[in-house]
Design an enzyme around this catalytic site. Structure first.
Site: not given
Length: 241
Positions: A133, A146
């Site tokens: 990410s 996350y």
């Protein structure tokens, strides 16, 4: 090839991209109905479905055995499954933290080690593609768990790449930027914010799940035979700008 999170979003796009490139794919996700929809979009017989809950990483060897019964030896794995929870760090729920770290970090680690053991038992190696990410590289607000999971993924990728290189196994990471998926639906529900994000991307648009498929197919293929331990950002130029 084994692709997790293949019931929708990025995982579905990757599974279909890999199948379109000519591979036989075992698509894994929790929901059988979504997997059936993925398989229906591919050439008949190209995608096999295997419903599985990745929140139980200790079943990784069973998952690999089930996948190989469906499609034969696994030559590669793509870890596209992922979950998200948005909250300020000071108020982040402990149960959400634990589940995100389990699904996003522990599950792909233990699944790749299971795949590697199966490959080594045959005297073979393969390609392992993890999904990172922007949060693997930079700080983002309200996504502490996350971000921790995706930064951890990059550490796992580099460690496995070094440990397994002598066997011929390759381990890499593809990191999407802002892509329209179920995980970002709430983020882009605010039209003003969505417009700001798109305006910040040098290519001038949000990404679509299909934008990830090319990088994944490349890393699974022999064309990338001398590439391991790398992070490839597919972000429309976000980090470059």
């Amino acid at each position: 090839m084994l692709v997790t999170g293949a019931g929708r979003g990025l995982g579905r796009a990757m599974a279909l991209g890999v199948a379109q490139a000519g591979a036989t794919v075992v698509a894994v996700a929790r929901t059988a109905g979504e997997l059936a929809e993925t398989a229906a979009l591919a050439e008949p017989g190209r995608v096999h479905v295997l419903p599985w809950d990745l929140a139980a990483p200790d079943t990784a060897d069973d998952l690999v055995a089930g996948a190989q019964r469906l499609a034969g030896p696994l030559h590669g794995v793509v870890h596209a499954a992922g979950i998200q929870h948005r909250a300020p760090a000071a108020d982040f729920p402990a149960d959400a933290w634990a589940r995100i770290l389990t699904v996003n970090l522990s599950a792909p680690f233990f699944l790749s080690t299971a795949v590697h053991r199966a490959q080594a038992a045959r005297g073979e190696s393969g390609s392992h593609v993890f999904i990172g990410s922007l949060a693997s590289s930079i700080g983002l607000r309200n996504v502490a768990a996350y971000a921790a999971s995706k930064a951890g993924v990059l550490g796992v990728v580099r460690t496995l790449a070094v440990e397994w290189a002598a066997s011929g196994a390759r381990v890499n990471c593809v990191a999407p930027g802002y892509i329209r998926t179920a995980l970002t639906e709430d983020l882009f529900a605010d039209a003003e914010r969505a417009a700001w994000v798109a305006g910040r991307i040098p290519m001038g648009r949000l990404g679509e799940p299909a934008d990830l498929a090319g990088a994944v197919v490349f890393l699974l293929a022999e064309a990338s035979a001398y590439i391991t331990g790398q992070l490839i950002n597919v972000d429309g130029g976000w980090l470059a700008g």
